[in-house]
Motif scaffolding. Structure first.
Motif, mmCIF file in Angstrom:
data_model
loop_
_atom_site.group_PDB
_atom_site.id
_atom_site.type_symbol
_atom_site.label_atom_id
_atom_site.label_comp_id
_atom_site.label_asym_id
_atom_site.label_seq_id
_atom_site.Cartn_x
_atom_site.Cartn_y
_atom_site.Cartn_z
ATOM 1 N N HIS A 189 37.378 -43.442 -11.919
ATOM 2 C CA HIS A 189 37.229 -42.120 -11.287
ATOM 3 C C HIS A 189 36.197 -41.553 -12.031
ATOM 4 O O HIS A 189 35.213 -40.898 -11.561
ATOM 5 N N LEU A 190 36.054 -41.670 -13.510
ATOM 6 C CA LEU A 190 35.196 -40.994 -14.477
ATOM 7 C C LEU A 190 33.780 -41.596 -14.035
ATOM 8 O O LEU A 190 32.903 -40.560 -13.770
ATOM 9 N N PHE A 191 33.599 -42.849 -13.938
ATOM 10 C CA PHE A 191 32.058 -43.244 -13.728
ATOM 11 C C PHE A 191 31.779 -43.126 -12.219
ATOM 12 O O PHE A 191 30.557 -42.962 -12.166
ATOM 13 N N THR A 192 32.633 -43.306 -11.289
ATOM 14 C CA THR A 192 32.396 -42.710 -9.989
ATOM 15 C C THR A 192 31.760 -41.529 -9.904
ATOM 16 O O THR A 192 30.776 -40.990 -9.273
ATOM 17 N N GLN A 193 32.442 -40.478 -10.475
ATOM 18 C CA GLN A 193 32.168 -38.886 -10.636
ATOM 19 C C GLN A 193 30.643 -38.747 -11.391
ATOM 20 O O GLN A 193 29.901 -38.087 -10.717
ATOM 21 N N LYS A 194 30.619 -39.284 -12.362
ATOM 22 C CA LYS A 194 29.218 -39.435 -13.015
ATOM 23 C C LYS A 194 27.923 -39.882 -12.176
ATOM 24 O O LYS A 194 26.986 -39.390 -12.160
ATOM 25 N N ALA A 195 28.273 -41.157 -11.392
ATOM 26 C CA ALA A 195 27.418 -41.486 -10.466
ATOM 27 C C ALA A 195 26.917 -40.706 -9.275
ATOM 28 O O ALA A 195 26.125 -40.341 -8.826
ATOM 29 N N ILE A 196 28.094 -39.853 -8.870
ATOM 30 C CA ILE A 196 27.837 -38.764 -7.850
ATOM 31 C C ILE A 196 27.339 -37.704 -8.197
ATOM 32 O O ILE A 196 26.089 -37.084 -7.617
ATOM 33 N N ASP A 197 27.399 -37.330 -9.468
ATOM 34 C CA ASP A 197 26.646 -36.268 -10.211
ATOM 35 C C ASP A 197 25.215 -36.623 -10.119
ATOM 36 O O ASP A 197 24.348 -35.637 -9.904
ATOM 37 N N VAL A 198 24.923 -37.722 -10.444
ATOM 38 C CA VAL A 198 23.410 -38.029 -10.703
ATOM 39 C C VAL A 198 22.803 -38.104 -9.240
ATOM 40 O O VAL A 198 21.721 -37.579 -9.182
ATOM 41 N N ILE A 199 23.590 -38.501 -8.240
ATOM 42 C CA ILE A 199 22.972 -38.304 -6.669
ATOM 43 C C ILE A 199 22.919 -36.907 -6.484
ATOM 44 O O ILE A 199 21.786 -36.576 -5.830
ATOM 45 N N ASN A 200 23.828 -36.004 -6.814
ATOM 46 C CA ASN A 200 23.787 -34.861 -6.024
ATOM 47 C C ASN A 200 22.562 -33.892 -7.126
ATOM 48 O O ASN A 200 22.200 -32.908 -6.439
ATOM 49 N N VAL A 246 41.182 -53.249 -7.986
ATOM 50 C CA VAL A 246 40.087 -53.503 -7.176
ATOM 51 C C VAL A 246 40.102 -52.380 -6.020
ATOM 52 O O VAL A 246 39.056 -51.808 -5.737
ATOM 53 N N SER A 247 41.323 -51.839 -5.717
ATOM 54 C CA SER A 247 41.429 -50.650 -4.673
ATOM 55 C C SER A 247 40.688 -49.538 -5.236
ATOM 56 O O SER A 247 39.943 -48.719 -4.375
ATOM 57 N N ALA A 248 41.008 -49.052 -6.440
ATOM 58 C CA ALA A 248 40.358 -48.079 -7.195
ATOM 59 C C ALA A 248 38.985 -48.117 -7.301
ATOM 60 O O ALA A 248 38.197 -47.494 -6.910
ATOM 61 N N MET A 249 38.330 -49.274 -7.382
ATOM 62 C CA MET A 249 37.003 -49.422 -7.353
ATOM 63 C C MET A 249 36.433 -49.400 -5.961
ATOM 64 O O MET A 249 35.244 -48.885 -5.926
ATOM 65 N N ASP A 250 37.044 -50.233 -4.866
ATOM 66 C CA ASP A 250 36.359 -50.001 -3.757
ATOM 67 C C ASP A 250 36.658 -48.691 -3.247
ATOM 68 O O ASP A 250 35.419 -47.943 -2.503
ATOM 69 N N GLU A 251 37.470 -47.695 -3.614
ATOM 70 C CA GLU A 251 37.566 -46.264 -3.317
ATOM 71 C C GLU A 251 36.192 -45.465 -4.053
ATOM 72 O O GLU A 251 35.503 -44.723 -3.300
ATOM 73 N N GLY A 252 36.120 -45.924 -5.150
ATOM 74 C CA GLY A 252 34.939 -45.301 -5.971
ATOM 75 C C GLY A 252 33.492 -45.764 -5.306
ATOM 76 O O GLY A 252 32.628 -44.992 -4.851
#
Length: 511
Positions: A189-200, A246-252
């Motif tokens: 969740h943390l890394f997904t959010q940081k990646a989304i921050d980069v994109i935004n 795996v499901s958490a990563m897929d959601e990310g």
């Protein structure tokens, strides 16, 4: 310079930035950790991966795609475009206590992307050395970084043990220094959010290069309970937890791609998904019906899950399956080529540009693939052929359809997923297997040569080494020629000075 001239120059530079962003694609590379061949939905897995399946169906599945058997080597070849034998990383991984790193004598992929005008960002696992500041990711081409420097850690505490004391220390950093306020934040969740921050936060005057290296699904087996609850039908507790990871990563990945679409970037994005090596059955990963697992030279250790998606692909490439030979080292020249970058300053590359193969279906430029040569691995058996390659040395090479293994390849089981002993192989490009073969291993410890036709026998059941000695000898000669270009192995002893207790209780540079 007059005010008028200054304004004209500013307008020219602005137009140049806009032209650069329009003519070169955004590139997002997602790397999963220890993700098994049989752990993605479209390979017939018992694990649900709707996002990855949909993305792969919208693009090109890479079904003759190879990575390395363990973490550091794959990441080093992605970042350098060079075989392990040319960077000194032929043996093992880079341990946190070792004064070691990807050599500084050649620019990284991030260096070249930045040089080509890209905004460069990394989130997640580095694992390419940090004992000196020069080796840190933000000193190797990335404008920003958020993640961890070692090879594995707790998903919630973001800590890693020290070998000499077993005490756990923080390993979470950005380019400003240690990050101490994210304990309890699950890393996917943390890394997904940081990646989304980069994109935004991305300034669209430049193209984007984002490297998202998830901790998922490397051990330890940890995931929020509601992800695990989706798999009540799986009786094996470890496999159930792994499936939830795996499901958490897929959601990310879903959330990252949705962010790219919301930002309006998807139509000009090349999206790449890859694993770094095969799964580990003892940690609930699975590579069935492939033989072997992480750390072995069997295909289960290095036949990677991989696909390419995104709006830059030609529409007629949607749903295609590429059976062309592609290797993780090929991403370096492929992506620098897409960026219209320069290879000036690079040492000779082992990767080849595969964009025409991926996007146009042209034959792969790669005919030969060195999996590895590891002179420090324990020797196995005696040399079989005089005046050629020493077959007691651990090595593997691919030439066309043929794969040759020498030395000790590691355990060679065919392991079905837990609770699925009756499951028949469902993935494409594999043959049906007799259940009696699932757990066969080599019986002779003296055997040190195997030859397979991977095209005809992707699960490595039919050893041709005695039937085709002329092919064996030709490939041994090829191994010898390639090995002549190798540099000495970099594998220094552990340094007690690496103790995080001496550096603020945080993993980081110590020299």
């Amino acid at each position: 310079m007059s005010l008028y001239a200054t304004l004209v120059l500013a307008n020219i530079l602005c137009l140049f930035d806009q032209s650069l962003a329009a003519s070169t694609p955004n590139i997002v590379f997602v790397l999963a950790d220890d993700y098994g061949y049989n752990d993605i939905g479209y390979h017939g897995s018992q694990i649900q991966t709707p996002t990855l399946d949909k993305l792969a169906d919208s693009g090109v599945k890479l079904e003759n795609y190879y990575v390395q058997p363990i973490c550091t080597p794959t990441r080093s070849q992605l970042m350098s475009g060079r075989y392990q034998i040319h960077t000194g990383l032929q043996h093992g991984i880079i341990w946190p206590e070792q004064p070691n790193g990807l050599p500084l004598n050649s620019p990284t992929l991030a260096d070249k992307m930045k040089e080509a005008g890209y905004s460069t960002h990394m989130v997640g696992k580095w694992h390419l050395g940090f004992y000196r500041k020069e080796y840190l990711p933000w000193n190797r081409g990335f404008d920003t970084y958020f993640g961890y420097l070692t090879g594995s850690e707790d998903y919630y505490k973001h800590t890693r043990g020290f070998k000499f004391t077993s005490k756990a220390y923080l390993d979470l950093h950005n380019e400003q220094g240690p990050v101490k306020n994210e304990s309890g934040h699950y890393s996917a969740h943390l890394f997904t959010q940081k990646a989304i921050d980069v994109i935004n936060n991305h300034n669209e005057k430049k193209p984007l290069f984002l490297y998202l290296a998830y901790q998922s699904v490397h051990g330890p087996l940890e995931v929020p309970q509601h992800y695990e609850d989706k798999y009540e039908h799986i009786q094996n507790k470890e496999r159930r937890t792994y499936a939830g990871m795996v499901s958490a990563m897929d959601e990310g990945v879903r959330n990252v791609t949705e962010a790219l679409k919301s930002k309006g970037l998807w139509s000009n994005t090349v999206f790449i998904f890859s694993t770094d090596n095969g799964g580990i059955p003892k940690v609930a990963g699975n590579n069935f019906p492939l033989r072997g697992h992480k750390g072995t030279l069997w295909d289960g250790g290095m036949h990677g899950v991989g696909f390419v998606a995104g709006g830059v692909l030609k529409p007629d490439r949607a749903g295609k399956v590429s059976k062309d030979l592609i290797h993780v080292s090929d991403w370096y020249p492929t992506l620098v080529g897409l960026a219209k970058g320069s290879f000036n300053g690079c040492l000779p590359l082992d990767g080849v540009d595969q964009w025409d193969t991926i996007n146009s279906g042209m034959p792969s430029k790669r005919l030969i693939l060195l999996h590895n040569i590891d002179p420090l691995h324990q020797r196995s058996g005696l040399p079989l052929y005089p005046n050629t390659w020493d077959t007691s040395v651990r090595a593997a090479i691919r030439s066309g359809s043929y794969k040759l293994i020498t030395g000790d390849p590691g355990p060679g089981d065919w392991t079905p997923p837990p609770d699925s002993s009756d499951e028949q192989p469902k993935s494409n490009d594999v043959t049906s297997l007799d259940k009696s073969l699932y757990f066969q291993t080599e019986t002779s410890s003296l055997k040190n040569v195997w030859l397979f036709n991977i095209t005809a026998d992707p699960t490595e059941h039919n050893d041709l080494s005695e039937e085709r000695p002329e092919v064996v000898k030709a490939m041994l000669t090829l191994l010898s020629k390639i090995n002549a270009t190798a540099v000495p192995v970099r594998y220094p002893p552990f340094d007690p000075s690496s103790d995080p207790a001496q550096h603020g209780d945080v993993w980081g540079p110590w020299e």
